[in-house]
Scaffold this motif. Structure first.
Motif, PDB file in Angstrom:
ATOM      1  N   ASP A  53       0.839  -1.187   0.000  1.00 25.86           N
ATOM      2  CA  ASP A  53       0.000   0.000   0.000  1.00 25.86           C
ATOM      3  C   ASP A  53       0.880   1.245   0.000  1.00 25.86           C
ATOM      4  O   ASP A  53       1.894   1.291   0.693  1.00 25.86           O
ATOM      5  CB  ASP A  53      -0.880  -0.021   1.260  1.00 25.86           C
ATOM      6  CG  ASP A  53      -2.055   0.927   1.184  1.00 25.86           C
ATOM      7  OD1 ASP A  53      -2.212   1.634   0.168  1.00 25.86           O
ATOM      8  OD2 ASP A  53      -2.833   0.961   2.160  1.00 25.86           O
ATOM      9  N   ASP A  54       0.471   2.245  -0.769  1.00 25.66           N
ATOM     10  CA  ASP A  54       1.197   3.511  -0.771  1.00 25.66           C
ATOM     11  C   ASP A  54       0.427   4.593  -0.019  1.00 25.66           C
ATOM     12  O   ASP A  54       0.854   5.739   0.019  1.00 25.66           O
ATOM     13  CB  ASP A  54       1.518   3.969  -2.203  1.00 25.66           C
ATOM     14  CG  ASP A  54       0.266   4.185  -3.043  1.00 25.66           C
ATOM     15  OD1 ASP A  54      -0.863   3.982  -2.535  1.00 25.66           O
ATOM     16  OD2 ASP A  54       0.412   4.544  -4.226  1.00 25.66           O
ATOM     17  N   ARG A  55      -0.692   4.213   0.610  1.00 22.44           N
ATOM     18  CA  ARG A  55      -1.493   5.174   1.362  1.00 22.44           C
ATOM     19  C   ARG A  55      -1.120   5.158   2.838  1.00 22.44           C
ATOM     20  O   ARG A  55      -0.610   4.175   3.351  1.00 22.44           O
ATOM     21  CB  ARG A  55      -2.987   4.826   1.280  1.00 22.44           C
ATOM     22  CG  ARG A  55      -3.552   4.804  -0.113  1.00 22.44           C
ATOM     23  CD  ARG A  55      -4.967   4.253  -0.120  1.00 22.44           C
ATOM     24  NE  ARG A  55      -4.954   2.889   0.426  1.00 22.44           N
ATOM     25  CZ  ARG A  55      -5.926   2.360   1.157  1.00 22.44           C
ATOM     26  NH1 ARG A  55      -7.000   3.041   1.425  1.00 22.44           N
ATOM     27  NH2 ARG A  55      -5.832   1.123   1.606  1.00 22.44           N
ATOM     28  N   THR A  56      -1.439   6.271   3.493  1.00 22.41           N
ATOM     29  CA  THR A  56      -1.334   6.358   4.941  1.00 22.41           C
ATOM     30  C   THR A  56      -2.725   6.679   5.463  1.00 22.41           C
ATOM     31  O   THR A  56      -3.349   7.633   5.002  1.00 22.41           O
ATOM     32  CB  THR A  56      -0.352   7.471   5.361  1.00 22.41           C
ATOM     33  OG1 THR A  56       0.929   7.181   4.791  1.00 22.41           O
ATOM     34  CG2 THR A  56      -0.221   7.539   6.868  1.00 22.41           C
TER      35      THR A  56
END
Length: 114
Positions: A53-56
């Motif tokens: 995942d590249d989201r926070t």
């Protein structure tokens, strides 16, 4: 059981961290984290999701293990305290495995638990 001394409460074995790092390196990206989450579904009520995942997300817990960012969202954290993520590469089994002491029971395929 006592939760491990990590921010996420999850144990990532050396084999799993090494495999995840190799997969991320193969993608050529440095912004990806290995995210483990628990979602409703599966034949036993709750299902694991393990993905890059590249989201926070707000409330994420994060550990850096073997050069890998391991991330758990705040809703999944209580379900995953003490869980261990491993990577198996044998004739019988290949892939990431999750051993969760919080699972009362699980389905035969190991994809969901309650």
């Amino acid at each position: 059981m006592t939760a491990p001394s990590t921010n996420t409460g999850v144990i990532l074995t050396e084999a799993a961290a090494s495999k995840a790092k190799a997969l991320i390196d193969q993608e050529g990206r440095d912004d990806l984290a290995l995210r483990i989450a628990v979602q409703p579904g599966g034949c036993s009520g709750l299902r694991y999701q393990l993905y890059f995942d590249d989201r926070t997300l707000d409330g994420d817990k994060e550990d850096n293990i073997g050069g890998i960012r391991l991330v758990v969202d705040k809703m999944s954290t209580p379900y995953l305290l003490g869980a261990q993520i491993d990577f198996a590469d044998t004739i019988e089994q290949q892939g990431f495995t999750i051993d969760n002491p919080n699972a009362g029971s699980s389905c035969a395929c190991g994809d969901s638990f309650n």
